[in-house]
Scaffold this motif. Structure first.
Motif, PDB file in Angstrom:
ATOM      1  N   PHE A   1     -10.618   8.584  11.815  1.00 19.57           N
ATOM      2  CA  PHE A   1     -10.600   9.026  10.418  1.00 19.57           C
ATOM      3  C   PHE A   1      -9.607   8.267   9.549  1.00 19.57           C
ATOM      4  O   PHE A   1      -9.596   8.439   8.321  1.00 19.57           O
ATOM      5  N   GLY A   2      -8.733   7.473  10.163  1.00 18.76           N
ATOM      6  CA  GLY A   2      -7.738   6.757   9.387  1.00 18.76           C
ATOM      7  C   GLY A   2      -6.520   7.616   9.135  1.00 18.76           C
ATOM      8  O   GLY A   2      -6.375   8.721   9.653  1.00 18.76           O
ATOM      9  N   ILE A   3      -5.589   7.079   8.317  1.00 16.40           N
ATOM     10  CA  ILE A   3      -4.342   7.780   8.018  1.00 16.40           C
ATOM     11  C   ILE A   3      -4.601   8.820   6.942  1.00 16.40           C
ATOM     12  O   ILE A   3      -5.230   8.543   5.924  1.00 16.40           O
ATOM     13  N   PHE A   4      -4.093  10.048   7.153  1.00 16.27           N
ATOM     14  CA  PHE A   4      -4.234  11.112   6.158  1.00 16.27           C
ATOM     15  C   PHE A   4      -3.156  10.960   5.084  1.00 16.27           C
ATOM     16  O   PHE A   4      -1.989  10.682   5.390  1.00 16.27           O
ATOM     17  N   ASN A   5      -3.572  11.134   3.824  1.00 16.62           N
ATOM     18  CA  ASN A   5      -2.656  11.098   2.673  1.00 16.62           C
ATOM     19  C   ASN A   5      -1.821   9.817   2.633  1.00 16.62           C
ATOM     20  O   ASN A   5      -0.583   9.857   2.607  1.00 16.62           O
ATOM     21  N   PRO A   6      -2.453   8.648   2.647  1.00 15.82           N
ATOM     22  CA  PRO A   6      -1.656   7.407   2.573  1.00 15.82           C
ATOM     23  C   PRO A   6      -1.164   7.175   1.144  1.00 15.82           C
ATOM     24  O   PRO A   6      -1.738   7.673   0.171  1.00 15.82           O
ATOM     25  N   TYR A   7      -0.076   6.389   1.018  1.00 12.64           N
ATOM     26  CA  TYR A   7       0.466   6.012  -0.297  1.00 12.64           C
ATOM     27  C   TYR A   7      -0.006   4.600  -0.635  1.00 12.64           C
ATOM     28  O   TYR A   7       0.176   3.667   0.159  1.00 12.64           O
ATOM     29  N   HIS A   8      -0.597   4.442  -1.795  1.00 11.60           N
ATOM     30  CA  HIS A   8      -1.063   3.136  -2.246  1.00 11.60           C
ATOM     31  C   HIS A   8      -0.179   2.696  -3.408  1.00 11.60           C
ATOM     32  O   HIS A   8      -0.127   3.359  -4.441  1.00 11.60           O
ATOM     33  N   ILE A   9       0.530   1.589  -3.220  1.00 14.23           N
ATOM     34  CA  ILE A   9       1.430   1.072  -4.251  1.00 14.23           C
ATOM     35  C   ILE A   9       0.821  -0.209  -4.810  1.00 14.23           C
ATOM     36  O   ILE A   9       0.483  -1.127  -4.052  1.00 14.23           O
ATOM     37  N   LYS A  10       0.693  -0.271  -6.123  1.00 11.20           N
ATOM     38  CA  LYS A  10       0.053  -1.407  -6.766  1.00 11.20           C
ATOM     39  C   LYS A  10       0.972  -1.962  -7.838  1.00 11.20           C
ATOM     40  O   LYS A  10       1.551  -1.205  -8.621  1.00 11.20           O
ATOM     41  N   THR A  11       1.134  -3.295  -7.864  1.00  9.74           N
ATOM     42  CA  THR A  11       1.973  -3.936  -8.882  1.00  9.74           C
ATOM     43  C   THR A  11       1.232  -5.128  -9.466  1.00  9.74           C
ATOM     44  O   THR A  11       0.232  -5.598  -8.904  1.00  9.74           O
ATOM     45  N   ASN A  12       1.756  -5.594 -10.567  1.00 12.32           N
ATOM     46  CA  ASN A  12       1.204  -6.793 -11.217  1.00 12.32           C
ATOM     47  C   ASN A  12       2.171  -7.963 -11.132  1.00 12.32           C
ATOM     48  O   ASN A  12       2.201  -8.824 -12.006  1.00 12.32           O
ATOM     49  N   ALA A  13       2.976  -7.988 -10.085  1.00 14.42           N
ATOM     50  CA  ALA A  13       3.956  -9.075  -9.925  1.00 14.42           C
ATOM     51  C   ALA A  13       3.244 -10.384  -9.596  1.00 14.42           C
ATOM     52  O   ALA A  13       2.191 -10.382  -8.937  1.00 14.42           O
ATOM     53  N   PRO A  14       3.772 -11.497 -10.056  1.00 15.19           N
ATOM     54  CA  PRO A  14       3.139 -12.800  -9.748  1.00 15.19           C
ATOM     55  C   PRO A  14       3.209 -13.106  -8.257  1.00 15.19           C
ATOM     56  O   PRO A  14       4.233 -12.853  -7.592  1.00 15.19           O
ATOM     57  N   ARG A  15       2.132 -13.632  -7.716  1.00  9.97           N
ATOM     58  CA  ARG A  15       2.060 -13.941  -6.288  1.00  9.97           C
ATOM     59  C   ARG A  15       2.428 -15.406  -6.049  1.00  9.97           C
ATOM     60  O   ARG A  15       2.275 -16.258  -6.925  1.00  9.97           O
ATOM     61  N   SER A  16       2.860 -15.675  -4.836  1.00 13.94           N
ATOM     62  CA  SER A  16       3.221 -17.053  -4.485  1.00 13.94           C
ATOM     63  C   SER A  16       1.991 -17.877  -4.156  1.00 13.94           C
ATOM     64  O   SER A  16       2.038 -19.103  -4.147  1.00 13.94           O
ATOM     65  N   THR A  17       0.872 -17.240  -3.843  1.00  9.70           N
ATOM     66  CA  THR A  17      -0.371 -17.938  -3.530  1.00  9.70           C
ATOM     67  C   THR A  17      -1.544 -17.154  -4.106  1.00  9.70           C
ATOM     68  O   THR A  17      -1.479 -15.933  -4.258  1.00  9.70           O
TER      69      THR A  17
END
Length: 495
Positions: free
Chosen positions: A339-355
């Motif tokens: 079933f996967g991990i229950f209640n996972p935390y998803h963190i999203k940013t708009n920081a510039p990536r190196s690639t």
């Protein structure tokens, strides 16, 4: 569509349906309508009161209330009162105005409509191919109708309109029910599969009959020339005009236009016009679309059934795996795998990536530090303290500029004052700023009760109207000319 006075007129006769005492008005009007259907056209208020008192809802109802309700219905043109003088034996009885009441024509039609609405859920629409066959036979009889008398033509016309109205209403009501929210919900249930084949067979039989009759009717209508059509409509018009009617407000032109418009509607239902497909063709398309819709919903229901059956076996296998676990920790691991991990935390940013590579893993990214703000209502960021800037110097400069411009303006205005009077009819060419100031003074003076006011420097003045009525003058300014009444501004101190 033609917008005329009749279309925009307010219909007072329907007020009793939404008035404050609509529960009483509707009962009274229904009683008048039922008596009208029994050919009892005139009623006294005592007749109405006697009927109402038979019902428990009107136990506390009084004759005074009934009289008031009848007066309101008369005012709204639902009832027509006539004073009954046949039983009057004294002047006092004549003054009391014993009325008889009759329901109006508008109210009769309104009550018929309401009764139809009340039984709307009982009446069921259907698709009757027999109506198409009767309409086709009516069109075939047109050459015979041309050579018959006006009564036969009128009866033929009434039968044709009746069949056409039934066909038009039934197919719209029946097919419209498939697009309702209730039908959408019903077609998504498993119980709908039992009726799917019956619906499809019913619609396909109607389509088959419709296709056969439409081709025949189109051929018949195309063979009718303009001369035959005009002769047919003329017979119907002459018979309609010959019927004596009381209070007939329709003119001959309106009767003729009504007949012609009905004939055009019937023709356009079967024949295309102005590069538009006919209503019969649209009916075929809509019916086919409904069949496709029914089939699509049935396929979705079948797929969901099969999916549920397959999932049932999977759940059984999964339950057996959990029963074979040694302890709770092994069951947790199996749960995470299934079933996967229950209640996972998803963190999203708009920081510039190196690639920009889509194949790079989050573990390959350079770690960064982010400040997470708490998501609570009372949280507020600390604001930096900033001193209040003093604008005294700017205010002083602005004030001096305003006073200087007003002083210059006053000096210019002094040049236009002659003996303590500014006469608008004798003004030379003036700049825009002077015109604005003079008109401001004029507006303030005219808006006061005694035509007096003060300038910005406190000098009192009075506005004097022109010497002659309608006397005008033209003011020449730097930015144009305008005409106004020849007012005068007289200053009190003569300055």
């Amino acid at each position: 569509m033609e917008i005329n006075a009749k279309l925009q007129k307010q219909i007072d006769e329907v007020r009793y349906l939404t008035a404050e005492n609509a529960s009483r008005y509707r009962v009274i009007m229904r009683f008048f309508y039922l008596q009208y259907e029994r050919m009892k056209y005139w009623l006294y208020k005592e007749d109405v009161f006697e009927e109402l008192k038979k019902h428990s809802q009107f136990e506390d109802y009084t004759m005074e209330q009934l009289k008031q309700d009848l007066d309101n219905l008369v005012q709204w043109k639902n009832l027509i009162p006539v004073q009954d003088t046949s039983k009057v034996s004294s002047v006092e009885e004549f003054k009391n105005k014993q009325f008889r009441y009759q329901i109006s024509d508008y109210s009769i039609e309104i009550e018929r409509m309401i009764i139809k609405l009340e039984t709307l859920h009982v009446e069921t629409a259907s698709l009757e191919p027999s109506l198409l066959e009767r309409i086709k036979e009516a069109f075939i009889k047109i050459p015979q109708i041309i050579n018959s008398d006006e009564k036969v033509a009128n009866q033929w016309w009434k039968d044709l309109n009746s069949d056409f109205e039934r066909l038009n209403k039934n197919y719209k009501d029946y097919l419209g029910s498939f697009y309702s929210l209730k039908a959408e919900e019903m077609m998504k249930t498993s119980a709908f599969l039992l009726y799917k084949d019956k619906f499809i067979e019913y619609l396909r039989n109607f389509i088959k009959e419709l296709q056969q009759h439409i081709i025949s009717i189109e051929g018949i209508l195309k063979q009718i020339n303009e001369h035959t059509e005009n002769a047919l409509l003329l017979k119907i018009f002459l018979h309609e005009k010959s019927i004596p009617k009381i209070n007939n407000e329709a003119t001959e032109e309106e009767i003729k236009e009504n007949i012609e418009s009905k004939w055009r509607n019937i023709k356009n239902w079967f024949l295309p016009s102005n590069a538009k497909e006919s209503e019969a063709t649209r009916l075929l398309d809509i019916t086919n679309e409904i069949i496709r819709k029914i089939t699509r919903y049935a396929a979705q229901i079948s797929e969901s059934r099969n999916s549920a059956a397959n999932r049932k076996e999977e759940y059984k296998k999964l339950a057996q795996l959990f029963t074979t676990c040694k302890d709770i920790n092994e069951a947790h691991k199996l749960s995470a795998l299934c079933f996967g991990i229950f209640n996972p935390y998803h963190i999203k940013t708009n920081a510039p990536r190196s690639t920009e590579s889509i194949n790079s893993s989050p573990y390959d990214e350079i770690p960064s530090l982010y400040i997470i703000k708490p998501k609570i209502r009372n949280y507020k960021e600390k604001s930096e303290r900033s001193p209040i800037k003093s604008n005294l110097e700017k205010k002083e400069i602005t004030l001096q500029n305003i006073l200087k411009s007003r002083q210059q303006e006053q000096e210019l205005i002094q040049n236009y004052i002659k003996n303590g009077i500014i006469d608008f009819s004798n003004l030379p060419k003036i700049p825009q700023s002077i015109r604005i100031s003079l008109l401001r003074w004029l507006s303030k003076g005219l808006n006061s009760p005694d035509f007096t006011s003060k300038t910005e420097t406190g000098i009192k003045y009075k506005i004097v109207p022109p010497d002659l009525p309608n006397q005008k003058c033209t003011i020449v300014c730097d930015d144009g000319e305008f005409t106004m009444p020849a007012f005068k501004i007289i200053f009190r101190d003569g300055s």
